[in-house]
Design a protein around this motif. Sequence first.
Motif, short mmCIF file in Angstrom:
data_model
loop_
_atom_site.label_atom_id
_atom_site.label_comp_id
_atom_site.label_asym_id
_atom_site.label_seq_id
_atom_site.Cartn_x
_atom_site.Cartn_y
_atom_site.Cartn_z
N GLY A 10 0.72 -1.33 -0.15
CA GLY A 10 -0.13 -0.14 -0.06
C GLY A 10 0.87 1.13 0.06
O GLY A 10 2.00 1.19 0.32
N THR A 11 0.17 2.32 -0.18
CA THR A 11 0.83 3.66 -0.38
C THR A 11 1.34 3.73 1.31
O THR A 11 2.34 4.59 1.71
N THR A 12 0.43 3.63 2.16
CA THR A 12 0.63 4.06 3.56
C THR A 12 0.83 2.89 4.10
O THR A 12 1.74 2.99 5.14
N ASN A 13 0.33 1.77 4.03
CA ASN A 13 0.54 0.35 4.85
C ASN A 13 0.59 -0.54 3.98
O ASN A 13 -0.32 -0.89 2.93
N GLY A 172 -7.65 4.57 -0.39
CA GLY A 172 -6.54 4.20 0.57
C GLY A 172 -5.66 5.46 0.68
O GLY A 172 -6.28 6.50 0.89
N GLY A 173 -4.57 5.40 1.12
CA GLY A 173 -3.84 6.60 1.38
C GLY A 173 -3.65 7.51 0.15
O GLY A 173 -3.43 8.70 0.23
N GLY A 201 -6.52 9.27 1.00
CA GLY A 201 -6.57 9.81 2.32
C GLY A 201 -5.35 10.74 2.65
O GLY A 201 -5.61 11.96 3.50
N GLU A 202 -4.33 10.84 2.06
CA GLU A 202 -3.25 11.74 2.51
C GLU A 202 -3.45 13.04 1.90
O GLU A 202 -3.15 13.90 2.43
N GLU A 239 -2.98 14.62 10.61
CA GLU A 239 -3.43 12.97 10.68
C GLU A 239 -4.35 12.65 11.76
O GLU A 239 -5.32 12.04 11.70
N LYS A 242 -7.63 14.51 11.75
CA LYS A 242 -8.56 13.73 10.99
C LYS A 242 -9.25 12.41 11.39
O LYS A 242 -10.50 12.32 11.33
N ARG A 243 -8.46 11.62 12.10
CA ARG A 243 -8.70 10.55 12.50
C ARG A 243 -9.71 10.86 14.02
O ARG A 243 -10.93 10.19 14.19
N GLN A 246 -13.82 11.54 13.70
CA GLN A 246 -14.65 10.37 13.67
C GLN A 246 -15.50 10.35 14.94
O GLN A 246 -16.60 10.06 14.96
N GLY A 314 -10.10 -0.03 2.47
CA GLY A 314 -9.11 1.23 2.51
C GLY A 314 -9.35 1.98 3.91
O GLY A 314 -10.70 2.52 4.08
N GLY A 315 -8.48 2.47 4.54
CA GLY A 315 -8.17 3.14 5.70
C GLY A 315 -9.17 4.35 5.48
O GLY A 315 -9.81 4.80 6.76
N ALA A 316 -9.13 5.10 4.31
CA ALA A 316 -9.79 6.45 4.49
C ALA A 316 -11.21 6.45 4.31
O ALA A 316 -11.98 7.26 4.64
N MET A 319 -13.39 7.55 7.36
CA MET A 319 -13.78 8.99 7.51
C MET A 319 -15.30 9.11 7.17
O MET A 319 -15.85 8.69 6.36
P1 ADP Z 1 -3.05 2.29 1.49
O1 ADP Z 1 -3.74 1.20 0.80
O2 ADP Z 1 -3.03 3.34 0.44
O3 ADP Z 1 -1.94 1.77 2.06
P2 ADP Z 1 -4.84 2.37 3.58
O4 ADP Z 1 -5.82 1.62 3.14
O5 ADP Z 1 -4.01 1.70 4.67
O6 ADP Z 1 -4.07 2.93 2.44
O7 ADP Z 1 -5.32 3.77 4.15
C1 ADP Z 1 -4.65 4.88 4.66
C2 ADP Z 1 -5.31 6.01 4.63
O8 ADP Z 1 -6.22 5.77 5.64
C3 ADP Z 1 -4.28 7.24 5.19
O9 ADP Z 1 -4.44 8.21 4.43
C4 ADP Z 1 -5.18 7.30 6.51
O10 ADP Z 1 -4.86 8.78 6.97
C5 ADP Z 1 -6.39 6.88 6.43
N1 ADP Z 1 -6.82 6.32 7.78
C6 ADP Z 1 -6.76 5.35 8.64
N2 ADP Z 1 -7.37 5.41 9.56
C7 ADP Z 1 -8.39 6.48 9.54
C8 ADP Z 1 -9.40 6.88 10.41
N3 ADP Z 1 -9.65 6.28 11.64
N4 ADP Z 1 -9.98 7.98 9.97
C9 ADP Z 1 -9.64 8.63 8.85
N5 ADP Z 1 -8.68 8.23 8.23
C10 ADP Z 1 -8.10 7.14 8.35
#
Ligand code: ADP
Length: 594
Positions: A10-13, A172-173, A201-202, A239, A242-243, A246, A314-316, A319
């Motif tokens: 992933g971009t972030t994870n 995702g990120g 999300g970034e 960051e 933003k979390r 929620q 995806g984490g984003a 939101m």
């Molecule tokens: P990728 O697949 O690109 O690595 P992820 O699916 O892991 O990305 O998502 C990462 C993104 O999700 C980041 O931009 C992060 O800020 C966002 N993110 C993760 N948890 C939360 C949350 N609880 N609230 C808002 N954004 C979140």
Amino acid sequence: MTEIVGIDLGTTNSLCAVFRDGQPQLIPNPHGEFLTPSVVGILENGQVVVGAPARELRITRPERCRATFKRDMGSGRQVLIGRQTFSAVELSSLVLRSLKEDAESFLKQPVHEAVITVPAYFNDLQRKATRQAGEMAGLRVRRIINEPTAAALTYGFHDRTSDKKLLVIDLGGGTFDVTLMEVFDGTLEIISTAGESHLGGEDFTDALAASVLRGRNLDLEVVEDESPLLVSRLRQECEQAKRRLQTKEEVWIRIPDRKGHVGDNDPHSAVRVTREGFIQATKSLMERLKEPIRRVLRDGQSGPGDLDEVILVGGATRMLVLRQFVTDFFQREPQCRHNPDEVVALGAAVQAALMADDPALGDMVMTDVCPFTLGVEICRRFGDRHNDGYFSPIIHRNTTIPVSREEAYFTIEPNQDEVMFNIYQGEGRKVKDNLKLGELRVKGVPPGPAGQQVNVRFTYDLNGLLEVEARVPQTGKMFKTLLVNNVSLTGAELQAAIARMQALKSCPRDEVANRQLLLFAEKLVGEVNKEERRGLEQALDQFEQALDERDRGQFQHTRQGLLLVLESLGFRYEENRGYEDHDAGDHGDKKTDK
Ligand code: ADP
Ligand code: MG
């Protein structure tokens, strides 16, 4: 037995999974976590750290770390870490190497093969770069699959017998993908897919940071050039904000000074952000999400009402703004039955099991599509003038793959013995709006009037990789693609890169957790007052020395000392999570909310 692991790079994870005992399972990293931040850092002793410790290092020493490099895959861009330059492929290979080591330690056997996921919207160059990153990490990449397809595989695997139309929304990120699919009778059919490879999300974090700075008449890019430490720390604040939005109606964001330090006591250094403020700051990003969703539905000849489920990945997608948007758009609550961070890696493991013919899958079948249109540049004739720059599609978007299609093209000049085919991907009528993938020069067209035929064949395989061939029917002569835009390395270059990466030693597995604590504590030095600082620095020095000298006797003792000092200063350090967990709430930093 050889295991094929499934990797979500992933971009972030990034995550790694394997199919065992009839189920896809996630593999933990040395911190016991499934999510490894896609961050690479180089410690002062030259050792490579990947994941949580690198993320800590990034806050205090951004110049020694790189994150979000997935965005540069396939671009040939080089970045500096310390004094060494790296390509995105090389940095990704270091993340993959770390995941491979985790898998080997978990499975207690060497791992040589992987299925790696990429955003559906990754183009040919980005896919080739991903495959090369795998090779560089010592992994044979058995298959590249699209992330939303992998997510769909997880849902499909657990729901094999149902009969449903699903829409997967993956934010995702750094990337956004939307995929429409149908499950029936153990068959998973991807119908259409669309997305943006630079929206994630970034961007929401950055939009928040930019709006905070704008409130002080500052421009994010200008400030970033002048004070990268301020911005790297502000991003971290945003960051977390933003979390936290929620669960909270409003949050405070501390604005760091030029050195990246945040003060607790200075009320002028913090700004209040409400949920509404966040919505306003990210409005234009939300707008950009709509187009790919509309396109996917249009291509799949479906309306929002035809869907049985809308699935968030995806984490984003955590939101609230996004959930609200999806609920409004589809007039229904989205589904999240599987953890949105984990479904992609789990699906990659299901794909690995499909390739290994694992009996647990029965006769489950999956079909995927080509996410974009592929074709060549042509000239159009207007009277006796020829205008070039037009795009002639050969494989249309959302064609089921693998696919191979041939089109005939004709020379425009008498005795034209050469034809140059420029190869493009995209949806534009003119090639200037599309992405050039490469070119193919065809020589030796037999003499004659204009209109001599040359056939071009495009073959798009299950990995989403394109091969282009041309044939002059009169002579039977064949030509193969030469990708000029090709940033992937030649054999010799790849070997050299592999050697360079191998020369970089990883931080030993049993030391990573300690390094992370050290980096975590180092970050806090700038946050405490000067009386507190002395004690903290002293404990840090002792712990660092024990680490550098690999003095095991002193490890535990000095570590304990440092933990005590942190506790006395009111900082909570969670071994497995560092400061930033995935639930909204406090993250180990003290007094981040007012
Ligand atoms: P990728 O697949 O690109 O690595 P992820 O699916 O892991 O990305 O998502 C990462 C993104 O999700 C980041 O931009 C992060 O800020 C966002 N993110 C993760 N948890 C939360 C949350 N609880 N609230 C808002 N954004 C979140
Ligand atoms: Mg992802």
